[in-house]
Design an enzyme around this catalytic site. Sequence first.
Site, PDB file in Angstrom:
ATOM      1  N   SER A 126      41.844  38.159  29.767  1.00 26.27           N
ATOM      2  CA  SER A 126      42.131  39.589  29.907  1.00 26.27           C
ATOM      3  C   SER A 126      42.015  39.982  31.381  1.00 26.27           C
ATOM      4  O   SER A 126      41.448  39.223  32.187  1.00 26.27           O
ATOM      5  CB  SER A 126      41.099  40.369  29.083  1.00 26.27           C
ATOM      6  OG  SER A 126      41.056  41.724  29.456  1.00 26.27           O
ATOM      7  N   TYR A 179      33.212  43.528  26.037  1.00 26.41           N
ATOM      8  CA  TYR A 179      34.517  42.844  26.110  1.00 26.41           C
ATOM      9  C   TYR A 179      34.650  42.108  27.449  1.00 26.41           C
ATOM     10  O   TYR A 179      35.062  40.945  27.495  1.00 26.41           O
ATOM     11  CB  TYR A 179      35.617  43.890  25.946  1.00 26.41           C
ATOM     12  CG  TYR A 179      37.020  43.357  25.868  1.00 26.41           C
ATOM     13  CD1 TYR A 179      37.480  42.715  24.729  1.00 26.41           C
ATOM     14  CD2 TYR A 179      37.909  43.525  26.932  1.00 26.41           C
ATOM     15  CE1 TYR A 179      38.785  42.244  24.652  1.00 26.41           C
ATOM     16  CE2 TYR A 179      39.211  43.063  26.866  1.00 26.41           C
ATOM     17  CZ  TYR A 179      39.655  42.421  25.727  1.00 26.41           C
ATOM     18  OH  TYR A 179      40.945  41.962  25.651  1.00 26.41           O
TER      19      TYR A 179
HETATM   20  N1  LIG Z   1      46.830  44.116  23.596  1.00 25.17           N
HETATM   21  C1  LIG Z   1      46.579  43.956  24.896  1.00 25.17           C
HETATM   22  O1  LIG Z   1      47.101  44.697  25.758  1.00 25.17           O
HETATM   23  C2  LIG Z   1      45.667  42.827  25.361  1.00 25.17           C
HETATM   24  C3  LIG Z   1      45.397  42.706  26.724  1.00 25.17           C
HETATM   25  C4  LIG Z   1      44.585  41.655  27.160  1.00 25.17           C
HETATM   26  C5  LIG Z   1      44.080  40.736  26.261  1.00 25.17           C
HETATM   27  N2  LIG Z   1      44.338  40.874  24.939  1.00 25.17           N
HETATM   28  C6  LIG Z   1      43.795  39.860  24.045  1.00 25.17           C
HETATM   29  O2  LIG Z   1      44.859  39.253  23.332  1.00 25.17           O
HETATM   30  C7  LIG Z   1      44.428  38.869  22.031  1.00 25.17           C
HETATM   31  C8  LIG Z   1      45.318  39.507  20.975  1.00 25.17           C
HETATM   32  O3  LIG Z   1      45.332  40.895  21.205  1.00 25.17           O
HETATM   33  P1  LIG Z   1      46.110  41.933  20.251  1.00 25.17           P
HETATM   34  O4  LIG Z   1      46.302  43.169  21.026  1.00 25.17           O
HETATM   35  O5  LIG Z   1      47.274  41.262  19.607  1.00 25.17           O
HETATM   36  O6  LIG Z   1      44.927  42.215  19.208  1.00 25.17           O
HETATM   37  P2  LIG Z   1      44.977  42.615  17.669  1.00 25.17           P
HETATM   38  O7  LIG Z   1      43.715  43.361  17.381  1.00 25.17           O
HETATM   39  O8  LIG Z   1      46.270  43.254  17.315  1.00 25.17           O
HETATM   40  O9  LIG Z   1      44.912  41.186  16.968  1.00 25.17           O
HETATM   41  C9  LIG Z   1      43.749  40.406  17.047  1.00 25.17           C
HETATM   42  C10 LIG Z   1      43.776  39.402  15.938  1.00 25.17           C
HETATM   43  O10 LIG Z   1      42.521  38.698  15.922  1.00 25.17           O
HETATM   44  C11 LIG Z   1      42.099  38.578  14.571  1.00 25.17           C
HETATM   45  N3  LIG Z   1      40.642  38.445  14.498  1.00 25.17           N
HETATM   46  C12 LIG Z   1      39.701  39.327  14.909  1.00 25.17           C
HETATM   47  N4  LIG Z   1      38.475  38.854  14.620  1.00 25.17           N
HETATM   48  C13 LIG Z   1      38.654  37.637  14.022  1.00 25.17           C
HETATM   49  C14 LIG Z   1      37.782  36.655  13.491  1.00 25.17           C
HETATM   50  N5  LIG Z   1      36.451  36.819  13.512  1.00 25.17           N
HETATM   51  N6  LIG Z   1      38.318  35.532  12.965  1.00 25.17           N
HETATM   52  C15 LIG Z   1      39.652  35.338  12.936  1.00 25.17           C
HETATM   53  N7  LIG Z   1      40.532  36.244  13.406  1.00 25.17           N
HETATM   54  C16 LIG Z   1      40.031  37.375  13.943  1.00 25.17           C
HETATM   55  C17 LIG Z   1      42.574  39.862  13.915  1.00 25.17           C
HETATM   56  O11 LIG Z   1      42.621  39.720  12.515  1.00 25.17           O
HETATM   57  C18 LIG Z   1      43.944  40.023  14.552  1.00 25.17           C
HETATM   58  O12 LIG Z   1      44.898  39.267  13.830  1.00 25.17           O
HETATM   59  C19 LIG Z   1      42.949  39.297  21.943  1.00 25.17           C
HETATM   60  O13 LIG Z   1      42.118  38.215  22.291  1.00 25.17           O
HETATM   61  C20 LIG Z   1      42.859  40.395  22.983  1.00 25.17           C
HETATM   62  O14 LIG Z   1      41.543  40.554  23.483  1.00 25.17           O
HETATM   63  C21 LIG Z   1      45.123  41.906  24.465  1.00 25.17           C
END
Ligand SMILES: NC(=O)c1ccc[n+]([C@@H]2O[C@H](COP(=O)([O-])OP(=O)(O)OC[C@H]3O[C@@H](n4cnc5c(N)ncnc54)[C@H](O)[C@@H]3O)[C@@H](O)[C@H]2O)c1
Length: 262
Positions: A145, A158
């Site tokens: 991130s 986070y």
């Molecule tokens: N959306 C953004 O702008 C952004 C930016 C930087 C980093 N990220 C990172 O990218 C990744 C995906 O982000 P996103 O926005 O698609 O998030 P999201 O919340 O839409 O999806 C996250 C997924 O992780 C799964 N999950 C959560 N806890 C879990 C567990 N204990 N066991 C198994 N699965 C689990 C959820 O069910 C979901 O499918 C994450 O690691 C997030 O931190 C996202």
Amino acid sequence: MQLFNLKDKRALVTGATHGLGMAMAEGLAEAGAELVINGTHQGRLQEALIHYHNKGYKASGYLFDITDEHAAEKNIQQIVNNEGDIHILVNNAGIIKREPALDMSVNDFRKVVDVDLVGAFVMSKYVAKHMVARKGGGKIINICSMMSELGRNTVSAYASAKGGLKMLTRNLATEWAKYNIQVNGIGPGYFATSQTDPIRVDGNPFNEFIINRTPAGRWGDPSDLAGTAVFLASAASDFVNGQIVYVDGGILATIGKPSNEE
Ligand SMILES: NC(=O)c1ccc[n+]([C@@H]2O[C@H](COP(=O)([O-])OP(=O)(O)OC[C@H]3O[C@@H](n4cnc5c(N)ncnc54)[C@H](O)[C@@H]3O)[C@@H](O)[C@H]2O)c1
């Protein structure tokens, strides 16, 4: 191109039922990989599998919580037994809790670190055991991130977890290079997902802040991550190890600019 070809490779992507995980899984499948996706919600897992199958991708789904070491170990063994070897692991599953540090409960802090950092360790350990036994190497991609590098109000847990994930990436890269396992990370900037729909509207101060802070002048589209995922999963990155590739429209390259400056 052969360098980026993932034919005959199997990729396990955690939390790939929607969002950024799904976009990266689609990129890997377009490059030829067979998908194994993990989720924690039966309905969402089934919907995602229908989505992948409709696109013509080979995909299977496994329901388990990545923080449950026993369940993760058991499911990884089942994946290997039922589907075959895992060549690529994308540690995408993650959560965020936004709370000022002074108000955040220690339990909430622990929960975020448990999913975002410990969960990635659990998955990496048990998948790597198979990669080592198979003697065929492998690729692990940790989804980091902006908060692996920068602080921001309300995200102490986070940022701690994602900063830790960056260092876990470097450490596992060091330890497992001798097994021909490359461990790298992707650091997404700010992406347009369903989670950010409500704030991505004209006039919202955070929307304006992100657009102003990002040299590219826009939010990322989840598909912007696919190319980097394919690169780090493929032979094209065989001598790239322990790196975090920031896919952020240039955010980390700049200190930013005043809102009244073009
Ligand atoms: N959306 C953004 O702008 C952004 C930016 C930087 C980093 N990220 C990172 O990218 C990744 C995906 O982000 P996103 O926005 O698609 O998030 P999201 O919340 O839409 O999806 C996250 C997924 O992780 C799964 N999950 C959560 N806890 C879990 C567990 N204990 N066991 C198994 N699965 C689990 C959820 O069910 C979901 O499918 C994450 O690691 C997030 O931190 C996202």
